[in-house]
Design a protein around this motif. Structure first.
Motif, PDB file in Angstrom:
ATOM      1  N   GLY A   1       0.803  -1.212   0.000  1.00  0.00           N
ATOM      2  CA  GLY A   1       0.000   0.000   0.000  1.00  0.00           C
ATOM      3  C   GLY A   1       0.835   1.260   0.000  1.00  0.00           C
ATOM      4  O   GLY A   1       0.481   2.261  -0.633  1.00  0.00           O
ATOM      5  N   GLU A   2       1.967   1.222   0.689  1.00  0.00           N
ATOM      6  CA  GLU A   2       2.854   2.387   0.739  1.00  0.00           C
ATOM      7  C   GLU A   2       3.378   2.746  -0.646  1.00  0.00           C
ATOM      8  O   GLU A   2       3.571   3.915  -0.967  1.00  0.00           O
ATOM      9  CB  GLU A   2       4.023   2.094   1.681  1.00  0.00           C
ATOM     10  CG  GLU A   2       4.961   3.272   1.891  1.00  0.00           C
ATOM     11  CD  GLU A   2       6.075   2.944   2.854  1.00  0.00           C
ATOM     12  OE1 GLU A   2       7.206   2.744   2.407  1.00  0.00           O
ATOM     13  OE2 GLU A   2       5.793   2.873   4.067  1.00  0.00           O
ATOM     14  N   GLN A   3       3.602   1.725  -1.472  1.00  0.00           N
ATOM     15  CA  GLN A   3       4.146   1.954  -2.812  1.00  0.00           C
ATOM     16  C   GLN A   3       3.067   2.156  -3.866  1.00  0.00           C
ATOM     17  O   GLN A   3       3.242   2.927  -4.810  1.00  0.00           O
ATOM     18  CB  GLN A   3       5.047   0.771  -3.228  1.00  0.00           C
ATOM     19  CG  GLN A   3       6.160   0.458  -2.255  1.00  0.00           C
ATOM     20  CD  GLN A   3       7.058   1.652  -1.983  1.00  0.00           C
ATOM     21  OE1 GLN A   3       7.393   2.427  -2.881  1.00  0.00           O
ATOM     22  NE2 GLN A   3       7.451   1.813  -0.724  1.00  0.00           N
TER      23      GLN A   3
ATOM     24  N   GLN B   1      -5.923  -0.990   1.068  1.00  0.00           N
ATOM     25  CA  GLN B   1      -7.157  -1.507   1.664  1.00  0.00           C
ATOM     26  C   GLN B   1      -7.531  -2.848   1.051  1.00  0.00           C
ATOM     27  O   GLN B   1      -7.945  -3.775   1.758  1.00  0.00           O
ATOM     28  CB  GLN B   1      -8.300  -0.487   1.472  1.00  0.00           C
ATOM     29  CG  GLN B   1      -8.075   0.862   2.126  1.00  0.00           C
ATOM     30  CD  GLN B   1      -7.777   0.769   3.608  1.00  0.00           C
ATOM     31  OE1 GLN B   1      -8.316  -0.079   4.315  1.00  0.00           O
ATOM     32  NE2 GLN B   1      -6.915   1.651   4.100  1.00  0.00           N
ATOM     33  N   MET B   2      -7.380  -2.959  -0.264  1.00  0.00           N
ATOM     34  CA  MET B   2      -7.695  -4.214  -0.934  1.00  0.00           C
ATOM     35  C   MET B   2      -6.745  -5.320  -0.487  1.00  0.00           C
ATOM     36  O   MET B   2      -7.155  -6.448  -0.213  1.00  0.00           O
ATOM     37  CB  MET B   2      -7.610  -4.047  -2.448  1.00  0.00           C
ATOM     38  CG  MET B   2      -8.023  -5.292  -3.217  1.00  0.00           C
ATOM     39  SD  MET B   2      -7.580  -5.191  -4.959  1.00  0.00           S
ATOM     40  CE  MET B   2      -5.806  -5.374  -4.858  1.00  0.00           C
ATOM     41  N   MET B   3      -5.461  -4.983  -0.390  1.00  0.00           N
ATOM     42  CA  MET B   3      -4.461  -5.965  -0.003  1.00  0.00           C
ATOM     43  C   MET B   3      -4.650  -6.436   1.435  1.00  0.00           C
ATOM     44  O   MET B   3      -4.358  -7.598   1.763  1.00  0.00           O
ATOM     45  CB  MET B   3      -3.058  -5.378  -0.180  1.00  0.00           C
ATOM     46  CG  MET B   3      -2.576  -5.379  -1.609  1.00  0.00           C
ATOM     47  SD  MET B   3      -2.352  -7.056  -2.242  1.00  0.00           S
ATOM     48  CE  MET B   3      -1.012  -7.635  -1.204  1.00  0.00           C
ATOM     49  N   ARG B   4      -5.094  -5.569   2.297  1.00  0.00           N
ATOM     50  CA  ARG B   4      -5.330  -5.967   3.683  1.00  0.00           C
ATOM     51  C   ARG B   4      -6.352  -7.104   3.746  1.00  0.00           C
ATOM     52  O   ARG B   4      -6.119  -8.122   4.396  1.00  0.00           O
ATOM     53  CB  ARG B   4      -5.829  -4.765   4.495  1.00  0.00           C
ATOM     54  CG  ARG B   4      -4.723  -3.786   4.871  1.00  0.00           C
ATOM     55  CD  ARG B   4      -5.292  -2.511   5.473  1.00  0.00           C
ATOM     56  NE  ARG B   4      -4.242  -1.661   6.031  1.00  0.00           N
ATOM     57  CZ  ARG B   4      -4.442  -0.444   6.503  1.00  0.00           C
ATOM     58  NH1 ARG B   4      -5.667   0.088   6.459  1.00  0.00           N
ATOM     59  NH2 ARG B   4      -3.432   0.263   6.996  1.00  0.00           N
TER      60      ARG B   4
ATOM     61  N   LEU C   1      -0.579 -10.657  12.629  1.00  0.00           N
ATOM     62  CA  LEU C   1       0.287  -9.492  12.442  1.00  0.00           C
ATOM     63  C   LEU C   1      -0.291  -8.519  11.418  1.00  0.00           C
ATOM     64  O   LEU C   1      -0.220  -7.299  11.598  1.00  0.00           O
ATOM     65  CB  LEU C   1       1.680  -9.947  12.002  1.00  0.00           C
ATOM     66  CG  LEU C   1       2.463 -10.800  13.008  1.00  0.00           C
ATOM     67  CD1 LEU C   1       3.794 -11.234  12.422  1.00  0.00           C
ATOM     68  CD2 LEU C   1       2.664 -10.054  14.321  1.00  0.00           C
ATOM     69  N   ILE C   2      -0.862  -9.061  10.339  1.00  0.00           N
ATOM     70  CA  ILE C   2      -1.472  -8.207   9.311  1.00  0.00           C
ATOM     71  C   ILE C   2      -2.625  -7.404   9.903  1.00  0.00           C
ATOM     72  O   ILE C   2      -2.726  -6.185   9.717  1.00  0.00           O
ATOM     73  CB  ILE C   2      -1.961  -9.062   8.122  1.00  0.00           C
ATOM     74  CG1 ILE C   2      -0.755  -9.601   7.333  1.00  0.00           C
ATOM     75  CG2 ILE C   2      -2.875  -8.249   7.198  1.00  0.00           C
ATOM     76  CD1 ILE C   2      -1.122 -10.659   6.318  1.00  0.00           C
ATOM     77  N   ALA C   3      -3.506  -8.103  10.634  1.00  0.00           N
ATOM     78  CA  ALA C   3      -4.652  -7.427  11.242  1.00  0.00           C
ATOM     79  C   ALA C   3      -4.206  -6.416  12.288  1.00  0.00           C
ATOM     80  O   ALA C   3      -4.744  -5.300  12.368  1.00  0.00           O
ATOM     81  CB  ALA C   3      -5.590  -8.459  11.869  1.00  0.00           C
TER      82      ALA C   3
END
Length: 489
Positions: free
Chosen positions: A116-118, A125-128, A347-349
């Motif tokens: 998302g940063e890149q 948001q989609m990747m999360r 960790l992702i959440a």
């Protein structure tokens, strides 16, 4: 056997030559403090010895992927060996290494935050959601096989459901406990067992592998129905672990939080992927050598799990020790992929919700919903879960490669090292989504009783890749223009 030896040497040389080159492109800084130096919390940010991190990373990314995937994927013919070698050196290891380095530079951030940063907030948001679902899917997928095998090896009262509950209890412990307490103690042992089994099979290959077909003796697809399983894109999705796998990028941040110096990142991230490629190469060749050819391998796999072939091969070639290692590998390897997948989900959440994980109460608040979702998804048919995991896994690699490409390009580094794999895997996954039975072709078949023709799916894949390349070029010109304006000021 000559082809096999050349491929083996190429993989090892790839680590030392291309791996060093990619490390130079990124720009390693041994004096730069790593996340564990600045954010140590005794739970996820825990300093571990480099050798232990390597074995944990190897087992995290490997599991049964380089064994089962290689055994089934080798039916695509000699192209499978080429994909394992070139895919590992120029795509998979680059993907894993640069994804891991990016996480180190971003305080051990999880994959969705890095991407998302890149690529922007919308992609983030989609990747999360995408990555979280994939991790839960992995946790569900890798329960079935070990539970079935354990049920076969134990008294009748210890049935499949009993072992599913036991495995799930282990998942919970591995997800919640500090990384050095359970994962840090068990994983190196299982990693050594998996490597020892591969080494034993390699030795026996030289004894029994004289009949191995050479690449130049017949370069064609050995699948029973090659029209429905063309090499492109099917092979590139079937053989993921051992070539390139998006799942790996979700695992690297765990070890990025434990690494004490950037200079060890290449042997851990690039090296673990090359090791996995070697394991895949060994098992692909062993499957052909043990069964006596492609047609015999097809008969051996027909209506049977690759686990049966692995058990028969190791018991025959390695004796009683091989049988024990096979059982250990086939049972432990998928479990150790499933538990770290759920740990990654936590960790992702936690990253996108901004919840600290030092206290067990906070870890439980994140983990309990993850466990519930995983158990619910696990009730779906295994075949369905595996098919969707396969293409979601490779789709994840596409996002990672594009994110690293943008990162390198924005810093005037040699971005072509990830641009070419990004374009290639974009074409692979797009073609697969439109052509494969579980993709859009299923929708057109249900609506109009006509699947999407292969040529159309391939054309869409090429068009999407070309379009993204053009978008990237436009973005890059904008970046260069802004940098030039700043320099003039």
């Amino acid at each position: 056997m000559i082809s096999f030896l050349i491929a083996l040497v190429a993989l090892i040389a790839g680590y030392f030559i291309y791996g060093r080159f990619v490390s130079h492109v990124f720009g390693v800084d041994p004096s730069r403090p790593t996340p564990v130096k600045t954010l140590a919390d005794g739970v996820d940010y825990v300093a571990l010895p480099t050798w232990k991190i390597f074995l944990i990373q190897f087992l995290n990314i490997a599991g049964l992927g380089p064994i089962f995937g290689a055994i089934m994927g080798v039916m695509f013919g000699p192209a499978a060996f080429l994909w394992i070698v070139f895919g590992t050196i120029f795509a998979g290891a680059v993907h894993d290494y640069l994804g891991g380095m990016l996480s180190i530079r971003r305080n051990g951030a999880s994959l969705p935050e890095l991407v998302g940063e890149q690529l922007g907030d919308k992609i983030k948001q989609m990747m999360r959601g995408f990555a979280l679902v994939l991790m839960i899917l992995v946790g569900a997928v890798f329960v079935y096989n070990p539970a079935d095998l354990l049920a076969m090896l134990t008294p009748d009262r210890l049935d499949r459901m009993f072992w599913i509950v036991v495995i799930f209890a282990y998942y919970m412990a591995a997800t919640l406990l500090p990384v050095d307490k359970l994962i840090g103690k068990l994983y190196p042992l299982f990693g050594v067992a998996l490597l020892f089994m591969a080494l034993g099979v390699l030795v026996m290959l030289f004894v029994h592998g004289g009949a191995l077909p050479e690449i130049w003796e017949g370069f064609y697809n050995h699948k029973p129905d090659p029209e429905s399983s063309p090499i492109f894109p099917m092979m590139f999705v079937s053989i993921a672990c051992g070539a390139i796998s998006g799942f790996h990028a979700t695992q690297s941040p765990m070890m990025a939080r434990c690494l004490e110096n950037e200079k060890y990142a290449r042997p851990i991230f690039y090296g673990a992927m090359v090791t996995e490629g070697i394991v895949a190469l060994i098992w692909a060749a062993a499957a052909i050598a043990f069964t006596g050819g492609y047609s015999n391998l097809e008969d051996a796999l027909s209506g049977s799990s690759p686990a049966v072939l692995v058990n028969n091969l190791t018991s025959s070639w390695l004796g009683a020790v091989g049988g024990v290692l096979a059982v250990l590998g086939v049972i432990a390897a998928p479990i150790t992929s499933g538990d770290t997948a759920l740990r990654s989900a936590r960790l992702i959440a936690a990253d996108f919700m901004g919840v600290e994980q030092k206290r067990i109460v906070k870890r439980l608040a994140i983990s309990v919903p993850v466990f519930v979702l995983c158990f619910v998804i696990m009730l779906l048919p295994y075949e369905v879960l595996w098919r969707y995991f396969a293409w979601c896994n490779q789709e994840l690699s596409v996002f990672t490669l594009w994110a690293v490409t943008v990162y390198l390009a924005a810093r005037k580094k040699l971005y072509i090292v990830t641009l070419i794999p990004a374009l290639f895997m974009t074409c692979v996954t797009t073609t697969y989504i439109f052509f494969a039975p579980e993709g859009f072709s299923a929708m057109t078949l249900a609506l109009w009783n006509v699947p999407i023709p292969y040529e159309v799916a391939l054309g869409i894949g090429l068009l999407v890749s070309f379009s993204l390349w053009m978008v990237f070029r436009v973005w890059l010109r904008g970046v260069e223009s802004r940098q030039l304006s700043l320099e003039k000021k």
